[in-house]
Design a protein around this motif. Sequence first.
Motif, PDB file in Angstrom:
ATOM      1  N   ASP A 144     165.607  49.408 -53.508  1.00  0.00           N
ATOM      2  CA  ASP A 144     165.963  49.857 -52.160  1.00  0.00           C
ATOM      3  C   ASP A 144     167.473  49.900 -51.968  1.00  0.00           C
ATOM      4  N   ALA A 145     168.185  48.917 -52.517  1.00  0.00           N
ATOM      5  CA  ALA A 145     169.644  48.885 -52.389  1.00  0.00           C
ATOM      6  C   ALA A 145     170.288  50.087 -53.070  1.00  0.00           C
ATOM      7  N   ARG A 146     169.717  50.528 -54.172  1.00  0.00           N
ATOM      8  CA  ARG A 146     170.242  51.716 -54.861  1.00  0.00           C
ATOM      9  C   ARG A 146     169.905  52.998 -54.096  1.00  0.00           C
ATOM     10  N   LEU A 147     168.749  53.009 -53.471  1.00  0.00           N
ATOM     11  CA  LEU A 147     168.294  54.211 -52.768  1.00  0.00           C
ATOM     12  C   LEU A 147     168.923  54.391 -51.389  1.00  0.00           C
ATOM     13  N   SER A 148     169.084  53.303 -50.662  1.00  0.00           N
ATOM     14  CA  SER A 148     169.519  53.382 -49.256  1.00  0.00           C
ATOM     15  C   SER A 148     170.735  54.269 -49.009  1.00  0.00           C
ATOM     16  N   PRO A 149     171.812  54.154 -49.818  1.00  0.00           N
ATOM     17  CA  PRO A 149     172.989  54.989 -49.531  1.00  0.00           C
ATOM     18  C   PRO A 149     172.738  56.491 -49.704  1.00  0.00           C
ATOM     19  N   LEU A 150     171.663  56.849 -50.375  1.00  0.00           N
ATOM     20  CA  LEU A 150     171.377  58.258 -50.652  1.00  0.00           C
ATOM     21  C   LEU A 150     170.401  58.879 -49.660  1.00  0.00           C
ATOM     22  N   LEU A 151     169.887  58.073 -48.760  1.00  0.00           N
ATOM     23  CA  LEU A 151     168.864  58.544 -47.831  1.00  0.00           C
ATOM     24  C   LEU A 151     169.480  59.090 -46.556  1.00  0.00           C
ATOM     25  N   ASP A 152     168.774  60.037 -45.948  1.00  0.00           N
ATOM     26  CA  ASP A 152     169.222  60.624 -44.681  1.00  0.00           C
ATOM     27  C   ASP A 152     168.561  59.935 -43.478  1.00  0.00           C
ATOM     28  N   ARG A 153     167.876  58.825 -43.749  1.00  0.00           N
ATOM     29  CA  ARG A 153     167.185  58.064 -42.706  1.00  0.00           C
ATOM     30  C   ARG A 153     167.033  56.625 -43.178  1.00  0.00           C
ATOM     31  N   LYS A 183     160.626  67.834 -51.838  1.00  0.00           N
ATOM     32  CA  LYS A 183     162.013  68.321 -51.750  1.00  0.00           C
ATOM     33  C   LYS A 183     162.958  67.151 -51.477  1.00  0.00           C
ATOM     34  N   PHE A 184     162.525  66.251 -50.614  1.00  0.00           N
ATOM     35  CA  PHE A 184     163.310  65.061 -50.302  1.00  0.00           C
ATOM     36  C   PHE A 184     163.474  64.198 -51.555  1.00  0.00           C
ATOM     37  N   VAL A 185     162.366  63.940 -52.258  1.00  0.00           N
ATOM     38  CA  VAL A 185     162.380  63.137 -53.489  1.00  0.00           C
ATOM     39  C   VAL A 185     163.309  63.779 -54.515  1.00  0.00           C
ATOM     40  N   ASN A 186     163.211  65.085 -54.678  1.00  0.00           N
ATOM     41  CA  ASN A 186     164.063  65.810 -55.622  1.00  0.00           C
ATOM     42  C   ASN A 186     165.539  65.613 -55.281  1.00  0.00           C
ATOM     43  N   GLY A 187     165.882  65.767 -54.014  1.00  0.00           N
ATOM     44  CA  GLY A 187     167.279  65.631 -53.598  1.00  0.00           C
ATOM     45  C   GLY A 187     167.830  64.238 -53.856  1.00  0.00           C
ATOM     46  N   VAL A 188     167.051  63.224 -53.500  1.00  0.00           N
ATOM     47  CA  VAL A 188     167.509  61.843 -53.675  1.00  0.00           C
ATOM     48  C   VAL A 188     167.657  61.518 -55.158  1.00  0.00           C
ATOM     49  N   LEU A 189     166.650  61.845 -55.963  1.00  0.00           N
ATOM     50  CA  LEU A 189     166.702  61.494 -57.392  1.00  0.00           C
ATOM     51  C   LEU A 189     167.765  62.290 -58.138  1.00  0.00           C
ATOM     52  N   ASN A 190     168.038  63.518 -57.708  1.00  0.00           N
ATOM     53  CA  ASN A 190     169.108  64.290 -58.346  1.00  0.00           C
ATOM     54  C   ASN A 190     170.485  63.700 -58.048  1.00  0.00           C
ATOM     55  N   ARG A 191     170.631  63.034 -56.917  1.00  0.00           N
ATOM     56  CA  ARG A 191     171.895  62.353 -56.624  1.00  0.00           C
ATOM     57  C   ARG A 191     171.964  60.993 -57.318  1.00  0.00           C
ATOM     58  N   LEU A 192     170.813  60.363 -57.519  1.00  0.00           N
ATOM     59  CA  LEU A 192     170.771  59.046 -58.149  1.00  0.00           C
ATOM     60  C   LEU A 192     170.946  59.117 -59.665  1.00  0.00           C
TER      61      LEU A 192
END
Length: 151
Positions: free
Chosen positions: A67-76, A125-134
């Motif tokens: 979650d700590a790795r994901l949070s900065p990449l989320l739009d919510r 689409k959301f998953v794709n965007g987040v994982l492509n940035r991660l």
Amino acid sequence: MTKAHEKSARTRAREFALQGLYQHLVGRNEAQDIDLFTRDLNGFHKADSAHYDALLHGCIAQGAELDARLSPLLDRPLAELSPVEHAVLWIGTYEFLHCADVPWRVVINECIELAKSFGGTDGHKFVNGVLNRLAPQIRGEEVARDPARRS
């Protein structure tokens, strides 16, 4: 032959892990209880049980780090993610971190397919965007070597 018969053992492992992680995120079920239930499900014998174990137990044990790795990449806020999207993002992040034998593009494609199969209309689409940035944050060298990323 139907498409279901063409799924790889790893793809099946991800699907069962996703179902288990959903139970954990929604019902706060313990990993051991989820594991006992899941192993009895129809078709589990066709899954890569070692990969399933790694994903289910690893994601639950490392949920706060993921979650700590994901949070900065989320739009919510994390709390506003659907449980399916949250679980799929955990799987993708965990595989980026711990499954170096799975190419980064395969991780993303598998997660997109999970989100399409189990999630909401545009969740993939959301998953794709987040994982492509991660991916570049965790697998920087591998992503940098990808000729498709240089264009």
